[in-house]
Design a protein around this motif. Structure first.
Motif, PDB file in Angstrom:
ATOM      1  N   SER A  78      -4.016  42.911  12.645  1.00 36.11           N
ATOM      2  CA  SER A  78      -4.597  42.418  13.901  1.00 36.11           C
ATOM      3  C   SER A  78      -3.925  43.022  15.128  1.00 36.11           C
ATOM      4  CB  SER A  78      -4.499  40.887  13.962  1.00 36.11           C
ATOM      5  OG  SER A  78      -3.167  40.455  13.820  1.00 36.11           O
ATOM      6  N   GLU A  79      -2.656  43.468  14.998  1.00 36.29           N
ATOM      7  CA  GLU A  79      -1.962  44.088  16.131  1.00 36.29           C
ATOM      8  C   GLU A  79      -1.953  45.610  16.054  1.00 36.29           C
ATOM      9  OE1 GLU A  79      -1.158  40.072  16.127  1.00 36.29           O
ATOM     10  OE2 GLU A  79      -0.050  41.276  14.647  1.00 36.29           O
ATOM     11  N   THR A  80      -2.658  46.178  15.071  1.00 31.62           N
ATOM     12  CA  THR A  80      -2.677  47.640  14.936  1.00 31.62           C
ATOM     13  C   THR A  80      -4.106  48.172  14.891  1.00 31.62           C
ATOM     14  OG1 THR A  80      -2.285  47.337  12.544  1.00 31.62           O
ATOM     15  CG2 THR A  80      -0.370  47.854  13.924  1.00 31.62           C
ATOM     16  N   PHE A  81      -4.691  48.272  13.710  1.00 30.95           N
ATOM     17  CA  PHE A  81      -5.978  48.957  13.602  1.00 30.95           C
ATOM     18  C   PHE A  81      -7.200  48.044  13.667  1.00 30.95           C
ATOM     19  CE2 PHE A  81      -3.381  52.516  12.110  1.00 30.95           C
ATOM     20  CZ  PHE A  81      -3.991  53.564  12.785  1.00 30.95           C
ATOM     21  N   SER A  82      -7.025  46.795  14.046  1.00 34.38           N
ATOM     22  CA  SER A  82      -8.192  45.975  14.369  1.00 34.38           C
ATOM     23  C   SER A  82      -8.712  46.426  15.734  1.00 34.38           C
ATOM     24  CB  SER A  82      -7.808  44.495  14.419  1.00 34.38           C
ATOM     25  OG  SER A  82      -7.074  44.217  15.601  1.00 34.38           O
ATOM     26  N   PRO A  83      -9.966  46.130  16.074  1.00 37.75           N
ATOM     27  CA  PRO A  83     -10.479  46.540  17.389  1.00 37.75           C
ATOM     28  C   PRO A  83      -9.601  46.076  18.547  1.00 37.75           C
ATOM     29  CG  PRO A  83     -12.285  45.840  15.992  1.00 37.75           C
ATOM     30  CD  PRO A  83     -11.030  45.538  15.230  1.00 37.75           C
ATOM     31  N   ASP A  84      -9.083  44.856  18.457  1.00 36.82           N
ATOM     32  CA  ASP A  84      -8.227  44.350  19.532  1.00 36.82           C
ATOM     33  C   ASP A  84      -6.815  44.925  19.481  1.00 36.82           C
ATOM     34  OD1 ASP A  84     -10.263  42.790  20.568  1.00 36.82           O
ATOM     35  OD2 ASP A  84      -9.671  40.995  19.425  1.00 36.82           O
ATOM     36  N   GLY A  85      -6.400  45.398  18.305  1.00 35.56           N
ATOM     37  CA  GLY A  85      -5.038  45.896  18.157  1.00 35.56           C
ATOM     38  C   GLY A  85      -4.849  47.337  18.557  1.00 35.56           C
ATOM     39  N   LEU A  86      -5.931  48.092  18.702  1.00 33.74           N
ATOM     40  CA  LEU A  86      -5.818  49.516  18.999  1.00 33.74           C
ATOM     41  C   LEU A  86      -5.094  49.799  20.304  1.00 33.74           C
ATOM     42  CD1 LEU A  86      -9.370  50.762  17.884  1.00 33.74           C
ATOM     43  CD2 LEU A  86      -7.177  51.172  16.726  1.00 33.74           C
ATOM     44  N   ARG A  87      -5.153  48.860  21.234  1.00 34.54           N
ATOM     45  CA  ARG A  87      -4.462  49.067  22.510  1.00 34.54           C
ATOM     46  C   ARG A  87      -2.949  49.150  22.320  1.00 34.54           C
ATOM     47  NH1 ARG A  87      -5.703  43.256  23.121  1.00 34.54           N
ATOM     48  NH2 ARG A  87      -7.722  43.876  23.969  1.00 34.54           N
ATOM     49  N   ASN A  88      -2.439  48.592  21.208  1.00 35.06           N
ATOM     50  CA  ASN A  88      -1.003  48.613  20.952  1.00 35.06           C
ATOM     51  C   ASN A  88      -0.529  49.901  20.293  1.00 35.06           C
ATOM     52  OD1 ASN A  88      -0.754  45.848  21.820  1.00 35.06           O
ATOM     53  ND2 ASN A  88      -1.526  45.215  19.818  1.00 35.06           N
ATOM     54  N   ILE A  89      -1.461  50.700  19.779  1.00 36.71           N
ATOM     55  CA  ILE A  89      -1.077  51.897  19.034  1.00 36.71           C
ATOM     56  C   ILE A  89      -1.862  53.123  19.532  1.00 36.71           C
ATOM     57  CG2 ILE A  89      -0.284  50.714  16.944  1.00 36.71           C
ATOM     58  CD1 ILE A  89      -3.109  51.377  15.746  1.00 36.71           C
TER      59      ILE A  89
END
Length: 389
Positions: A57-68
């Motif tokens: 959820s904090e990486t390759f989910s749609p919402d997580g992409l902003r973190n990576i």
């Protein structure tokens, strides 16, 4: 350094001094004759772990992409495995040991015991008669000192990897800063020391020499080389702000000076989640993403690695889902899908862009890397990921 001796030649001679300690006599002799790293053809493999644990959820989910942002940008160039599962013990040592052995591990959680079966490093070094400088682990997690080789009597330390724990090397660097540079003034030295102490204490487990000394220490000359390089780094313009930044610097130094063909780089700042701060956890995720991108940049620019290296990036484990607690991200022991369901990104030599949702597992990494390196293995539960071979 003796007059007339280049830095690389000096480092090579320093590195060779480790050979009698970890190699059988016949292999040590071949190394001394000049069969050293950088002189053999073949592929190289670097495994990068998002240690400490990170959720989908904090990486390759749609919402997580902003973190990576770096990994998101690299994904179209590589092959993405959207389902990479950790079905083993959800602890740091066992998770990474499973990645390296190709079998699910159940040893002491804090690394007091080595892996119970041969590691990828042992298979590689024994199979191709690789030298001591050809296999390295650079880890932020201080409990990884025994990760380099297994307890298997037929394998073990004669074929294992060198293990560098930059936080431990930093302790020597701090001593050097205070002892060797009094001309900079007490105030400056105190500021440097204060900043470095903050770096050392940022892990919730605390830092000390006990585990590092309990493992197979780096050869003194090699360790001094890395310590002096680290001392120059912390006094340079790019002052490190975390343990993972130190890990990146040492990994890059090892790549440039020893050019190992097989490496594990373990980032670990994300384990700050145990403190209960979601914002610090997200900052660590983004930092690890940035450092992974910088490591990929080094692969692309380093002549030893360009066009012959495969980089495999994956989390060692996830973290608890928010359904299990008010702050699910704190821990990683629930065994739920958020802990076990991960991803893996493969980049580099000979890999075509693509993606699959075919389930793969952490234990498949060792089997895959072995095939990439042309190494024979035995008794691995994991299977090679044919999509990138």
């Amino acid at each position: 350094m003796p007059a007339g001796l280049t830095k690389r030649a000096f480092l090579r001679l320093a590195g060779l001094s480790i050979a009698p300690k970890v190699l059988p006599a016949w292999l040590s002799s071949s190394l001394l004759r000049g069969d050293t790293v950088g002189q053999r053809s073949g592929s190289r493999v670097i495994i990068v772990t998002f240690g400490g644990g990170v959720r989908y959820s904090e990486t390759f989910s749609p919402d997580g992409l902003r973190n990576i942002p770096r990994l998101a940008g690299m994904r179209p160039q590589g092959y993405f495995f959207s389902s990479c599962s950790n079905q083993g013990v959800l602890s740091h040592f066992n998770s990474t040991a499973s990645i390296l052995t190709g079998n699910w591990q159940r040893v002491d959680d804090f690394g007091f015991q080595p892996p119970s079966g041969p590691t990828l490093f042992e298979y590689y070094r024994k199979s191709v008669k690789a030298g001591a400088m050809d296999a390295w682990i650079v880890a932020t997690n201080k409990s990884f000192a025994t990760m380099g080789s297994s307890s298997d009597r037929g394998w073990g330390s004669p074929y294992g990897a060198n293990v560098a724990l930059p936080k431990q090397l930093l302790i020597d660097a701090v001593k050097e800063v205070v002892r060797k540079r009094p001309g900079e003034g007490v105030a400056n030295r105190e500021n440097v020391l204060h900043q470095l102490e903050g770096i050392l204490s940022e892990g919730y487990e605390g830092v000390g020499w006990t585990i590092f000394k309990g493992g197979r220490d780096l050869d003194q000359h090699v360790r001094e080389t890395l310590t002096h390089a680290l001392m120059d780094y912390i006094n340079g313009p790019d002052t490190p702000a975390s343990g993972d930044e130190l890990t990146f610097f040492i990994a890059r130094e090892v790549m440039r000076e020893f050019a190992p063909r097989l490496m594990l780089v373990n980032f670990w700042d994300m384990d700050v989640a145990h403190w209960g701060s979601y914002s610090l956890y997200l900052q660590a995720v983004t930092r690890t993403d940035r450092l992974t991108g910088m490591l990929w940049d080094e692969v692309q620019s380093n002549p030893h690695y360009k066009n012959n290296t495969t980089v495999l990036v994956l989390p060692e484990l996830g973290r608890d889902g928010d359904m299990n607690a008010a702050n699910g991200f704190l821990n990683h022991r629930s065994g739920d899908a958020s802990c076990r369901n991960m991803w893996m990104l493969a980049m580099g030599h000979g890999i075509s862009a693509g993606e699959t949702d075919r389930p793969v597992h952490h234990i498949d990494v060792a089997a895959t890397a072995a095939e990439l390196l042309g190494v024979k293995t035995e008794g691995l539960a994991g299977q090679p990921a044919r999509e990138i071979l």
